[in-house]
Design a protein around this motif. Structure first.
Motif, PDB file in Angstrom:
ATOM      1  N   GLU A 188       0.814  -1.218   0.000  1.00 40.20           N
ATOM      2  CA  GLU A 188       0.000   0.000   0.000  1.00 40.20           C
ATOM      3  C   GLU A 188       0.849   1.271   0.000  1.00 40.20           C
ATOM      4  OE1 GLU A 188      -2.076  -3.454   1.020  1.00 40.20           O
ATOM      5  OE2 GLU A 188      -0.397  -2.558   2.143  1.00 40.20           O
ATOM      6  N   ASP A 189       2.060   1.172   0.528  1.00 38.83           N
ATOM      7  CA  ASP A 189       2.942   2.336   0.618  1.00 38.83           C
ATOM      8  C   ASP A 189       3.746   2.582  -0.667  1.00 38.83           C
ATOM      9  OD1 ASP A 189       2.194   2.875   3.230  1.00 38.83           O
ATOM     10  OD2 ASP A 189       3.739   1.560   4.069  1.00 38.83           O
ATOM     11  N   THR A 190       3.594   1.703  -1.658  1.00 41.57           N
ATOM     12  CA  THR A 190       4.371   1.837  -2.893  1.00 41.57           C
ATOM     13  C   THR A 190       4.029   3.140  -3.608  1.00 41.57           C
ATOM     14  OG1 THR A 190       4.374  -0.576  -3.152  1.00 41.57           O
ATOM     15  CG2 THR A 190       4.957   0.730  -5.090  1.00 41.57           C
ATOM     16  N   ASP A 191       5.052   3.869  -4.021  1.00 48.55           N
ATOM     17  CA  ASP A 191       4.874   5.142  -4.721  1.00 48.55           C
ATOM     18  C   ASP A 191       4.665   4.859  -6.215  1.00 48.55           C
ATOM     19  OD1 ASP A 191       4.966   7.669  -5.793  1.00 48.55           O
ATOM     20  OD2 ASP A 191       6.735   8.322  -4.690  1.00 48.55           O
ATOM     21  N   TRP A 192       3.422   4.524  -6.570  1.00 48.68           N
ATOM     22  CA  TRP A 192       3.131   4.156  -7.958  1.00 48.68           C
ATOM     23  C   TRP A 192       3.252   5.345  -8.907  1.00 48.68           C
ATOM     24  CZ3 TRP A 192       3.234  -0.362 -10.163  1.00 48.68           C
ATOM     25  CH2 TRP A 192       3.054  -1.510  -9.375  1.00 48.68           C
ATOM     26  N   ALA A 193       3.010   6.540  -8.415  1.00 43.72           N
ATOM     27  CA  ALA A 193       3.171   7.714  -9.283  1.00 43.72           C
ATOM     28  C   ALA A 193       4.624   7.850  -9.739  1.00 43.72           C
ATOM     29  CB  ALA A 193       2.712   8.970  -8.543  1.00 43.72           C
ATOM     30  N   GLN A 194       5.559   7.602  -8.821  1.00 44.44           N
ATOM     31  CA  GLN A 194       6.977   7.664  -9.196  1.00 44.44           C
ATOM     32  C   GLN A 194       7.319   6.543 -10.169  1.00 44.44           C
ATOM     33  OE1 GLN A 194       9.689   7.518  -5.886  1.00 44.44           O
ATOM     34  NE2 GLN A 194      11.502   7.749  -7.164  1.00 44.44           N
ATOM     35  N   ILE A 195       6.777   5.352  -9.924  1.00 40.03           N
ATOM     36  CA  ILE A 195       7.030   4.219 -10.828  1.00 40.03           C
ATOM     37  C   ILE A 195       6.470   4.510 -12.214  1.00 40.03           C
ATOM     38  CG2 ILE A 195       6.385   1.809 -11.288  1.00 40.03           C
ATOM     39  CD1 ILE A 195       6.594   1.329  -8.247  1.00 40.03           C
ATOM     40  N   LEU A 196       5.276   5.104 -12.281  1.00 40.88           N
ATOM     41  CA  LEU A 196       4.682   5.454 -13.575  1.00 40.88           C
ATOM     42  C   LEU A 196       5.576   6.436 -14.332  1.00 40.88           C
ATOM     43  CD1 LEU A 196       2.332   5.362 -15.589  1.00 40.88           C
ATOM     44  CD2 LEU A 196       1.217   7.157 -14.255  1.00 40.88           C
ATOM     45  N   GLY A 197       6.103   7.435 -13.617  1.00 41.67           N
ATOM     46  CA  GLY A 197       7.001   8.387 -14.254  1.00 41.67           C
ATOM     47  C   GLY A 197       8.267   7.732 -14.778  1.00 41.67           C
ATOM     48  N   LEU A 198       8.824   6.804 -13.998  1.00 31.21           N
ATOM     49  CA  LEU A 198      10.041   6.109 -14.426  1.00 31.21           C
ATOM     50  C   LEU A 198       9.777   5.229 -15.646  1.00 31.21           C
ATOM     51  CD1 LEU A 198      11.432   5.182 -10.885  1.00 31.21           C
ATOM     52  CD2 LEU A 198      12.503   6.744 -12.525  1.00 31.21           C
ATOM     53  N   TYR A 199       8.617   4.547 -15.657  1.00 33.55           N
ATOM     54  CA  TYR A 199       8.279   3.736 -16.830  1.00 33.55           C
ATOM     55  C   TYR A 199       8.046   4.623 -18.061  1.00 33.55           C
ATOM     56  CZ  TYR A 199       8.053  -0.993 -14.952  1.00 33.55           C
ATOM     57  OH  TYR A 199       8.385  -2.221 -14.433  1.00 33.55           O
ATOM     58  N   GLY A 200       7.510   5.824 -17.843  1.00 32.74           N
ATOM     59  CA  GLY A 200       7.353   6.743 -18.965  1.00 32.74           C
ATOM     60  C   GLY A 200       8.694   7.098 -19.583  1.00 32.74           C
ATOM     61  N   LEU A 201       9.704   7.368 -18.736  1.00 35.90           N
ATOM     62  CA  LEU A 201      11.054   7.638 -19.245  1.00 35.90           C
ATOM     63  C   LEU A 201      11.630   6.420 -19.962  1.00 35.90           C
ATOM     64  CD1 LEU A 201      12.595   9.534 -16.171  1.00 35.90           C
ATOM     65  CD2 LEU A 201      11.963  10.524 -18.390  1.00 35.90           C
ATOM     66  N   LEU A 202      11.434   5.245 -19.374  1.00 33.10           N
ATOM     67  CA  LEU A 202      11.967   4.016 -19.951  1.00 33.10           C
ATOM     68  C   LEU A 202      11.330   3.738 -21.306  1.00 33.10           C
ATOM     69  CD1 LEU A 202      13.895   1.658 -19.365  1.00 33.10           C
ATOM     70  CD2 LEU A 202      12.016   0.500 -18.198  1.00 33.10           C
ATOM     71  N   GLN A 203      10.030   4.036 -21.424  1.00 40.29           N
ATOM     72  CA  GLN A 203       9.325   3.799 -22.681  1.00 40.29           C
ATOM     73  C   GLN A 203       9.885   4.668 -23.806  1.00 40.29           C
ATOM     74  OE1 GLN A 203       5.102   4.323 -22.202  1.00 40.29           O
ATOM     75  NE2 GLN A 203       4.644   2.544 -23.443  1.00 40.29           N
ATOM     76  N   ARG A 204      10.341   5.873 -23.463  1.00 45.06           N
ATOM     77  CA  ARG A 204      10.917   6.752 -24.488  1.00 45.06           C
ATOM     78  C   ARG A 204      12.265   6.231 -24.986  1.00 45.06           C
ATOM     79  NH1 ARG A 204       9.989  11.269 -20.602  1.00 45.06           N
ATOM     80  NH2 ARG A 204       7.753  11.672 -20.675  1.00 45.06           N
ATOM     81  N   MET A 205      12.945   5.440 -24.146  1.00 41.99           N
ATOM     82  CA  MET A 205      14.265   4.901 -24.520  1.00 41.99           C
ATOM     83  C   MET A 205      14.168   3.559 -25.241  1.00 41.99           C
ATOM     84  SD  MET A 205      16.595   5.410 -21.140  1.00 41.99           S
ATOM     85  CE  MET A 205      16.837   7.007 -20.377  1.00 41.99           C
ATOM     86  N   SER A 206      13.110   2.813 -24.982  1.00 38.77           N
ATOM     87  CA  SER A 206      13.078   1.421 -25.419  1.00 38.77           C
ATOM     88  C   SER A 206      11.755   1.086 -26.099  1.00 38.77           C
ATOM     89  CB  SER A 206      13.289   0.499 -24.208  1.00 38.77           C
ATOM     90  OG  SER A 206      13.071  -0.845 -24.541  1.00 38.77           O
ATOM     91  N   ASP A 207      11.849   0.594 -27.328  1.00 38.12           N
ATOM     92  CA  ASP A 207      10.663   0.115 -28.036  1.00 38.12           C
ATOM     93  C   ASP A 207      10.458  -1.364 -27.697  1.00 38.12           C
ATOM     94  OD1 ASP A 207       8.521  -0.200 -29.768  1.00 38.12           O
ATOM     95  OD2 ASP A 207       9.818  -0.633 -31.480  1.00 38.12           O
ATOM     96  N   ASN A 208      10.114  -1.608 -26.451  1.00 40.91           N
ATOM     97  CA  ASN A 208       9.969  -2.974 -25.955  1.00 40.91           C
ATOM     98  C   ASN A 208       8.544  -3.155 -25.443  1.00 40.91           C
ATOM     99  OD1 ASN A 208       9.952  -5.318 -24.274  1.00 40.91           O
ATOM    100  ND2 ASN A 208      12.170  -5.182 -24.069  1.00 40.91           N
ATOM    101  N   PRO A 209       7.796  -4.118 -25.997  1.00 41.93           N
ATOM    102  CA  PRO A 209       6.405  -4.277 -25.569  1.00 41.93           C
ATOM    103  C   PRO A 209       6.251  -4.643 -24.095  1.00 41.93           C
ATOM    104  CG  PRO A 209       7.085  -6.109 -26.984  1.00 41.93           C
ATOM    105  CD  PRO A 209       8.161  -5.080 -27.056  1.00 41.93           C
ATOM    106  N   MET A 210       7.276  -5.275 -23.514  1.00 45.22           N
ATOM    107  CA  MET A 210       7.192  -5.608 -22.095  1.00 45.22           C
ATOM    108  C   MET A 210       7.256  -4.344 -21.228  1.00 45.22           C
ATOM    109  SD  MET A 210       6.559  -8.719 -21.664  1.00 45.22           S
ATOM    110  CE  MET A 210       6.608 -10.291 -22.514  1.00 45.22           C
ATOM    111  N   VAL A 211       8.008  -3.353 -21.690  1.00 47.24           N
ATOM    112  CA  VAL A 211       8.037  -2.074 -20.981  1.00 47.24           C
ATOM    113  C   VAL A 211       6.661  -1.417 -21.055  1.00 47.24           C
ATOM    114  CG1 VAL A 211       9.028   0.251 -20.948  1.00 47.24           C
ATOM    115  CG2 VAL A 211      10.504  -1.725 -21.349  1.00 47.24           C
TER     116      VAL A 211
END
Length: 419
Positions: free
Chosen positions: A311-334
């Protein structure tokens, strides 16, 4: 009937295989011949060791047997074709083999990391080099490699075969790379280590969720790589990612080996020492320069690991990090993981909308994880029948028994719940 190998000897042979292959290739500079010879040596060990006992130096024994196989092959070829032997030496062959075994036994040199760099050969494309290395060094099956690359098994078998033929036809020596060549091959080597770790952490097939021999070897080699290039931020990020991910291993399965998802794990079982080491590596790395995909994935793992509860997981931060990762990698798993994070922040409907964009991607079409995530989000959205259908479809498509049992259990639980 020959005695069967015990588990300890099986693991020993698996661990030694890439080390022996590296040593033999370093000496003979012929990948295909060395690979065949090492396979013969492993078969000989599997036959003789249960009967005669382990030799004093198993590694040197395997190197000597493999070297003899190559020498035999060279003599046969020379007799047929009257051409020069592969190995040219002033030392008689018998003395050379004895000296080689003594050298390996005395030095205990581990050639596995060297072999990783050698397999990333300049005549190969990066995907072909990575596939070949996963087969030769990681010991992964063609099926497992194909799953990692999201391609059919037959396609991957052809890719590996062509890679071997390309090396042979090129005439470029299969030898230790220079410092400049190592730098050029570093990305491919990191990708190989990442995929070996991933297969060990969540096995593609079989009854066990983990293959700790693979994940442990990937960690060991990544530590070696980090010592070789201590100033490379992405290598440090890769090591941090492995440490932060592997820290949860003890909590991922229950008493019967059943899969326990991240949000249900007993976090007191997580390895706090590995988490602290991973966070320290990441903290030292992130401010030093441009951030790469391994550092971003490590940062995501750190957010999970540092949360006191699900419950304490900072999902907003994780979403932001995945957004950055998605811009770097054309990987469907990302993209798939980005959809999960989107659902956790903005609700299941938003996550399902992201999944719809993936449904047309041929690289992931039919992959069990796409159905598993859709089932989870449909369950959260209140669509019980849709969730049951996709849990069952995911279970049909996975080749991992642990994952199949987990998915079928969820489908059965929903089926038994009163409407």
């Amino acid at each position: 009937m020959a005695p069967s190998l015990d588990t300890r000897t099986q693991h020993l042979l698996r661990d030694l295989a890439p080390q022996v292959l590296g040593a033999v290739i370093r000496r003979f500079r012929d990948f295909a011949a060395s690979e065949d010879a090492v396979q013969e040596a492993l078969i000989a060990a599997a036959t003789q060791w249960p009967r005669d006992g382990l030799p004093e130096s198993p590694r040197a024994w395997l190197i000597q047997i493999a070297s003899r196989r190559i020498a035999d092959h060279v003599r046969a070829e020379a007799a047929r074709r009257h051409r020069e032997a592969i190995v040219v030496s002033l030392v008689p062959p018998e003395e050379q083999l004895a000296l080689a075994a003594d050298e390996e036994a005395a030095t205990g040199r581990d050639d596995t990391l060297d072999l990783l760099f050698m397999c990333c050969h300049p005549v190969l494309s990066s995907p072909s080099a990575i596939a070949l290395t996963l087969r030769a060094v990681g010991g992964l099956t063609t099926f497992e490699i194909a799953k990692a690359f999201l391609v059919p098994e037959a396609t991957m078998a052809q890719r590996i075969s062509r890679a071997k033929q390309s090396i042979k036809a090129s005439g470029v020596p299969f030898q230790m790379p220079t410092a400049e060549e190592r730098a050029a091959r570093l990305d491919a080597v990191m990708h190989v280590l990442y995929l070996i770790f991933s297969e060990g952490y969540t096995a593609t097939s079989g009854p066990e969720l983990h293959r700790s021999d693979l994940s442990g070897e990937a960690l060991r080699l990544t530590r070696m790589l980090h010592r070789l290039v201590p100033d490379d931020c992405e290598v440090a990020g890769l090591l941090a990612l492995m440490l932060l991910t592997d820290a949860r291993r003890a909590a991922r399965t229950g008493p019967a080996g059943e899969l326990i998802p991240l949000d249900e794990q007993d976090r007191t079982l997580w390895d706090q020492g590995a988490i602290a080491e991973g966070v320290t590596l990441l903290t030292a790395t992130l401010p030093r320069g441009s951030v790469g995909p391994y550092q971003l994935q490590a940062a995501i793992a750190a957010v999970h690991d540092e949360a006191a509860s699900a419950e304490d997981t900072d999902w907003a931060q994780i979403l932001g990090l995945y957004g950055l990762l998605q811009r770097m990698s054309d990987n469907p798993m990302v993209t798939l993981n980005h959809a999960i994070a989107t659902a956790m922040v903005h609700g299941p409907a938003a996550g399902l909308e992201r999944l719809d964009a993936l449904a047309e991607d041929p690289r992931i079409e039919g992959h069990h994880r796409l159905d598993a995530v859709r089932a989870h989000l449909l369950e959260r959205a209140g669509d019980r029948e849709g969730a049951i259908a996709h849990y069952r479809r995911a279970a049909e498509r996975t080749t991992s028994m642990s994952e199949r049992n987990y998915l079928l259990t969820h489908a059965a639980r929903l089926s038994d719940t009163p409407k």
